[in-house]
Design an enzyme around this catalytic site. Structure first.
Site, PDB file in Angstrom:
ATOM      1  N   GLU A   7       0.187  -1.695  -0.049  1.00  0.00           N
ATOM      2  CA  GLU A   7      -0.334  -0.036  -0.180  1.00  0.00           C
ATOM      3  C   GLU A   7       0.758   0.964  -0.298  1.00  0.00           C
ATOM      4  O   GLU A   7       0.689   2.630  -0.550  1.00  0.00           O
ATOM      5  CB  GLU A   7      -1.061  -0.295   1.449  1.00  0.00           C
ATOM      6  CG  GLU A   7      -1.990  -1.190   1.091  1.00  0.00           C
ATOM      7  CD  GLU A   7      -2.918  -1.078   2.223  1.00  0.00           C
ATOM      8  OE1 GLU A   7      -3.549   0.430   2.177  1.00  0.00           O
ATOM      9  OE2 GLU A   7      -3.557  -1.590   2.970  1.00  0.00           O
ATOM     10  N   ASP A  80      -2.097  -4.819   3.381  1.00  0.00           N
ATOM     11  CA  ASP A  80      -2.899  -4.843   4.987  1.00  0.00           C
ATOM     12  C   ASP A  80      -3.523  -6.274   5.225  1.00  0.00           C
ATOM     13  O   ASP A  80      -4.888  -6.820   4.541  1.00  0.00           O
ATOM     14  CB  ASP A  80      -3.191  -3.346   5.290  1.00  0.00           C
ATOM     15  CG  ASP A  80      -2.303  -2.117   5.453  1.00  0.00           C
ATOM     16  OD1 ASP A  80      -0.931  -2.863   5.085  1.00  0.00           O
ATOM     17  OD2 ASP A  80      -3.028  -1.746   5.395  1.00  0.00           O
ATOM     18  N   ASP A  82      -6.479  -6.273   6.527  1.00  0.00           N
ATOM     19  CA  ASP A  82      -7.250  -6.418   6.992  1.00  0.00           C
ATOM     20  C   ASP A  82      -8.325  -6.666   5.737  1.00  0.00           C
ATOM     21  O   ASP A  82      -8.031  -6.880   5.108  1.00  0.00           O
ATOM     22  CB  ASP A  82      -7.777  -5.323   7.995  1.00  0.00           C
ATOM     23  CG  ASP A  82      -7.405  -3.986   6.965  1.00  0.00           C
ATOM     24  OD1 ASP A  82      -6.842  -3.902   6.230  1.00  0.00           O
ATOM     25  OD2 ASP A  82      -6.950  -3.051   7.768  1.00  0.00           O
ATOM     26  N   GLU A  84     -10.096  -3.929   4.532  1.00  0.00           N
ATOM     27  CA  GLU A  84      -9.493  -2.979   2.965  1.00  0.00           C
ATOM     28  C   GLU A  84      -8.623  -3.623   3.191  1.00  0.00           C
ATOM     29  O   GLU A  84      -8.710  -2.941   1.943  1.00  0.00           O
ATOM     30  CB  GLU A  84      -9.325  -1.288   4.693  1.00  0.00           C
ATOM     31  CG  GLU A  84     -10.663  -0.627   4.851  1.00  0.00           C
ATOM     32  CD  GLU A  84     -11.912  -0.361   4.353  1.00  0.00           C
ATOM     33  OE1 GLU A  84     -11.274   0.220   3.069  1.00  0.00           O
ATOM     34  OE2 GLU A  84     -12.870  -1.060   3.839  1.00  0.00           O
ATOM     35  N   TYR A 303       0.453  -4.686  12.695  1.00  0.00           N
ATOM     36  CA  TYR A 303      -0.672  -3.857  12.174  1.00  0.00           C
ATOM     37  C   TYR A 303      -1.137  -3.549  13.898  1.00  0.00           C
ATOM     38  O   TYR A 303      -1.594  -4.060  14.488  1.00  0.00           O
ATOM     39  CB  TYR A 303      -0.843  -4.807  11.915  1.00  0.00           C
ATOM     40  CG  TYR A 303      -1.950  -3.590  10.553  1.00  0.00           C
ATOM     41  CD1 TYR A 303      -1.681  -3.200   9.524  1.00  0.00           C
ATOM     42  CD2 TYR A 303      -2.911  -4.602  10.075  1.00  0.00           C
ATOM     43  CE1 TYR A 303      -2.362  -2.441   8.798  1.00  0.00           C
ATOM     44  CE2 TYR A 303      -4.245  -4.050   9.125  1.00  0.00           C
ATOM     45  CZ  TYR A 303      -3.869  -2.376   8.557  1.00  0.00           C
ATOM     46  OH  TYR A 303      -4.404  -2.238   8.395  1.00  0.00           O
ATOM     47  N   ARG A 305      -4.387  -1.614  13.052  1.00  0.00           N
ATOM     48  CA  ARG A 305      -5.511  -1.971  12.858  1.00  0.00           C
ATOM     49  C   ARG A 305      -6.163  -3.022  13.299  1.00  0.00           C
ATOM     50  O   ARG A 305      -5.925  -3.867  12.332  1.00  0.00           O
ATOM     51  CB  ARG A 305      -6.043  -1.144  11.568  1.00  0.00           C
ATOM     52  CG  ARG A 305      -5.768   0.278  11.174  1.00  0.00           C
ATOM     53  CD  ARG A 305      -6.094   0.936   9.673  1.00  0.00           C
ATOM     54  NE  ARG A 305      -6.302   2.155   9.790  1.00  0.00           N
ATOM     55  CZ  ARG A 305      -4.685   2.282   8.620  1.00  0.00           C
ATOM     56  NH1 ARG A 305      -4.163   1.630   8.561  1.00  0.00           N
ATOM     57  NH2 ARG A 305      -4.218   4.088   8.957  1.00  0.00           N
ATOM     58  N   HIS A 350      -6.691 -10.440  14.523  1.00  0.00           N
ATOM     59  CA  HIS A 350      -5.490 -10.208  14.955  1.00  0.00           C
ATOM     60  C   HIS A 350      -4.671  -9.737  15.959  1.00  0.00           C
ATOM     61  O   HIS A 350      -5.511 -10.052  16.944  1.00  0.00           O
ATOM     62  CB  HIS A 350      -4.739  -8.954  13.208  1.00  0.00           C
ATOM     63  CG  HIS A 350      -5.693  -9.076  12.203  1.00  0.00           C
ATOM     64  ND1 HIS A 350      -5.254 -10.033  10.906  1.00  0.00           N
ATOM     65  CD2 HIS A 350      -6.505  -8.251  11.705  1.00  0.00           C
ATOM     66  CE1 HIS A 350      -5.952  -9.480  10.631  1.00  0.00           C
ATOM     67  NE2 HIS A 350      -6.551  -8.680   9.675  1.00  0.00           N
TER      68      HIS A 350
END
Length: 873
Positions: A7, A80, A82, A84, A303, A305, A350
């Protein structure tokens, strides 16, 4: 060679070093496609078909990726870990299929929770395919948010002018803030008294005990409600004898909390460091993407989030090794601690946020981090390592005391604690937090059951009950999480949307709903109640989780939602504006009709005495007006509780009369215009106007401040060398001083009114030394150097120009967003601004690039111009 898509460009550079020359790592810069901000992007009549658009900057990035893939052996999507991130990989893959860039090349998906060499290599060794249910959940969320925003917003514009838009989740968050404000307005303070005795032991040690019962009756908080009662009890105790009836020492254990999740990190950073949710995530992103340590860029945290609270087995092992080394074997539990994830969806549960290496202590990385990065890393490191330490052993002592004065009796209690073994609290020895309270501050002296105690003093203190506090960003996030509303990647976007749309402001770190925010919330509660109910929104979030877990079909969820929602929209379209105003008058009565000091009816017009006040809707939003209009011209700005009688009333647009100019006798008014509030003297084309400077709110403007603004520019004095006048004023780019065509910025509007000749001469001289014209000639002063552009071609520098700070790369100059601190600009911020400027064709001849496919692309446009905020990589 394989192409790897991540990203962010910082991440791409680091990962390419880890993987070597057989891989080419390119950045997507977040999402590459979005739903166009227009009707028809989601079409319910076509079974929720969705149209995606690629903007210019994203198109260039995708073209670079497609070109690289055509010459590659395969494609690895490493966005990433997740929902998104999964969606970004899916979007990239869909576009590449449309471009016929893949042919029969293998495509795989890898995820890593930390940017370290071992994590990345392990992920590459365990590829998988794109998780279709996760993508379906993303599609469902995106469609829901679009349908609510683009279906409801036109209704608001017709029925509630001034309301910009409504959103599925942020409207519920706004309701929480507004409901709390209503609680505060309805709150009635109650008086109560607390009585405490300062007592001494036979060994001459003093302690405090609080009254718990009087005349054999247990006392509740509000039972002593007036001074007469308090004085009576105080008098009785001042003549009483005191005796310790019992002393009970009870050992207890306090266990550490789990490592941080996104929401708990934001809460802790707010209360402990004063960070906003946005700032917390910005700093955490930098720690995640990594720092240059020992010649290699390494991610310092996992990570950020996540709603998981567990740590990987190897991380727990690393934490235990660090505990033994840093604190000693006695702080190490016999078995590792395990925490249960709160996440409802195992696919998205996670790891918690933790250091990538527990041996990398805050002290050992201090030299590589700036102040904010160090403080946040220290917070994360301590919380994570404390989660695997021994519990604190605390001895809690309770002393029950009897007071006797003749036939009258009272009971008091003293409570204290002693930390017998600090356990995990040792991790917080230089930093207080909720889990590391200093129990020693409440230690009691030795007290023995049955012994007499000496009275030193009796204190009676008056108190009043307090209304519930307004939400802070942290407490609102905590409440949203408790209600099951929103997810880790959405909290920051929710808060930013509310603030960007002026529905709330932040005052002393508290969220204060503005009049337009309260109007919108009341409107939704009155006519769309189901869609701002906490349970309904939470249940919809649960359905999205079930979609991502493969238990629900995403289009079935959309069909069920749309059937009822479209019907509610059809009903509201038939409403008359008068019906809306009547409902809002009742719902917002304390705001619309604030109480008057004389106790008169707040709904009767104070000007004509016969008309009824009511909400009115004007071009610029709502205001309060008289029912006898036009015969009675009384108006008042909505929420102007300080002026309920409307002495400074004005016109339909919310104009507020501040007084008259003492020299021209013209009326001075505070108005709301297309570009915000402003001051005006007189009427017509010749009227003098001035915008409000940054930091000045409409509520703070009085006659004196208005005169000062209208008097600008102000002559400071003649320059001692040129003899020409130096003036100070307020311009498009903020406060300034001007001399002979040279503008120099001032720090605040107050400087405009107070700056003297000597300082003005110095400021102008400093500006001239930086180079005349900034971007238009000469070299502007460098405020911050960010290093070489990752694609080659020169350095990236933040400079101070004639029109404010900007990012410079070669011949490309990109202005910083308004209010952006030049010292806070990161490489990622700069790359996005440069690419956006290039995409617009700005900056003259492009600087040398090593490879045409390596252009630094722009991020998406600002969130306010899109149906939903872009997720940053």
């Amino acid at each position: 060679m394989d192409v790897v898509v991540v990203e962010s460009p910082a991440k791409a550079k680091t990962i390419n070093k880890y993987l070597g020359k057989n891989y080419k790592v390119l950045a997507s810069f977040g999402h590459v496609r979005d739903l166009p901000a227009k009707d028809g992007s989601v079409r319910p009549d076509e079974d929720f078909a969705m149209s995606w658009a690629v903007d210019t900057a994203s198109g260039k990035r995708l073209a670079d990726i497609a070109k690289a893939v055509k010459d590659a052996d395969g494609l690895i999507l490493a966005t990433d870990p997740d929902r998104e991130g999964e969606a970004i990989s899916w979007h990239v893959l869909e576009v590449l299929k449309q471009k016929r860039a893949l042919k029969d090349k293998p495509v795989s998906r890898v995820v890593f929770n930390a940017i370290t060499k071992s994590s990345v290599l392990e992920a590459m060794a365990n590829p998988r395919q794109i998780d279709a249910p996760l993508v379906d959940a993303y599609l469902a969320r995106r469609a829901l948010d679009y349908l609510v925003g683009f279906t409801l917003s036109p209704v608001l514009w017709r029925k509630l002018p001034g309301a910009r838009s409504a959103g599925r989740v942020q409207s519920v968050a706004l309701r929480l803030v507004c409901d709390r404000e209503s609680e505060i307005e309805r709150f009635i303070r109650e008086e109560y008294w607390q009585i405490a005795a300062l007592l001494g032991t036979p060994r001459n040690e003093n302690f405090e005990a609080r009254l718990t019962a009087f005349e054999r009756k247990k006392l509740q908080k509000l039972d002593i409600s007036n001074k007469a009662q308090a004085d009576d009890i105080k008098g009785m105790l001042e003549g009483a004898t005191f005796k310790a009836l019992s002393v009970e020492a009870k050992p207890t254990r306090r266990n550490p909390g789990p490592p941080f999740t996104t929401s708990t990190l934001q809460q802790a950073a707010s209360s402990g460091l004063g960070f906003s949710a946005t700032r917390t995530m910005q700093v955490a992103q930098r720690l995640y993407e990594g720092m240059e340590i020992g010649g290699e860029t390494t991610g310092l945290i996992t990570y950020m989030r996540t709603d998981g609270v567990q740590m990987a087995p190897e991380a727990i092992s690393g934490a235990r090794d660090a505990i033994a080394k840093e604190f000693g074997a006695k702080y190490l539990p016999e078995k590792p601690r395990q925490y249960t994830a709160k996440a409802k969806n195992a696919q998205e549960a996670h790891e918690a946020i933790r250091p990538t290496d527990f041996m990398r202590t805050p002290a050992s990385v201090r030299q590589y981090l700036d102040s904010d990065q160090l403080r946040l890393y220290e917070l994360i490191w301590k919380r994570a390592i404390a989660s695997q330490m021994q519990p604190a052993e605390i001895e809690r002592t309770t002393v029950e005391i009897e007071a006797v004065n003749g036939a009258r009796t009272a009971e008091l209690r003293a409570v204290g604690s002693v930390v017998r073994f600090d356990g995990f609290i040792a991790a917080y020895t230089d930093q207080k937090d909720d889990d590391a309270e200093d129990e020693e501050n409440r230690r009691l002296p030795e007290i023995r059951a049955g012994e007499q105690l000496a009275r030193q003093a009796i204190n009676a203190t008056q108190h009043t009950t307090e209304p519930p506090p307004r939400y802070s960003e942290a407490s609102l996030i905590k409440k949203l999480e408790e209600l099951g509303i929103g997810r880790p990647s959405t909290y920051t976007a929710i808060l930013k949307t509310l603030e960007d749309r002026d529905y709330v402001t932040i005052d002393k770190r508290r969220l204060v709903p503005q009049a337009k925010g309260r109007l919108l919330s009341a409107f939704l509660e009155s006519f769309f109640q189901r869609y701002v109910e906490y349970d309904f929104t939470a249940s919809l979030e649960e359905k999205l989780d079930e979609i991502s877990d493969g238990k629900l079909a995403w289009k079935e969820v959309l069909r069920d939602f749309w059937k009822d929602f479209s019907g509610a929209i059809a009903d509201i379209k038939e409403l008359r504006v008068t019906d809306v105003l009547d409902a809002l008058n009742e719902e917002l009565a304390p705001l619309v009709f604030p109480a008057r000091e004389d106790g008169s009816n707040p709904r009767i017009c104070p000007k004509c005495g016969t008309g009824n006040l009511s909400l009115k809707l004007g071009k610029f939003g709502a205001f309060v007006g008289c029912s006898n209009y036009p015969e009675c011209s009384f108006t008042r700005q909505l929420g102007d509780a300080a002026n309920p009688n409307g002495e400074n009333g004005g016109g339909e647009d919310g104009t507020k009369v501040l007084g008259k100019d003492p020299y021209t006798a013209e009326e001075i008014t505070l108005r709301s215009g297309r570009f915000g509030p402003y001051i005006q003297r007189g009427d017509g084309k010749e009227a003098k106007r001035s915008s409000l400077p940054k930091g000045w709110t409409p509520d703070s403007i009085d006659h004196e401040k208005a005169l000062a603004l209208l008097a600008l520019p102000r002559d400071v004095g003649k320059h001692p060398e040129s003899g020409k006048m130096i003036s100070a004023g307020l311009g498009r780019y903020g406060p300034f001083v001007l001399h002979d065509g040279t503008y120099a910025n001032l720090e605040s509007i107050e400087d405009v009114f107070s700056i003297g000749l000597n300082r003005a001469v110095s400021v102008i001289a400093e500006k001239q030394l930086k180079g005349k014209g900034g971007r238009n000639g000469g070299t502007a002063a460098a405020l911050k150097e960010l290093g070489d552009h990752p694609d080659g071609g020169g350095k990236i520098v933040v400079r101070d120009g004639k029109y404010g700070p900007y990012v410079n790369y070669g011949k490309v100059n990109a202005t910083l967003p308004k209010g952006k601190d030049p010292q806070s600009v990161t490489v990622e911020d700069a790359l996005a601004l440069i690419a956006e400027k290039e995409a617009k064709g700005g900056g003259g001849k492009k600087p040398f690039r090593k490879a045409a496919a390596a252009k630094a692309p722009a991020t998406k446009k600002a969130a306010a111009k899109k149906p939903a905020a872009k997720k940053k990589g």
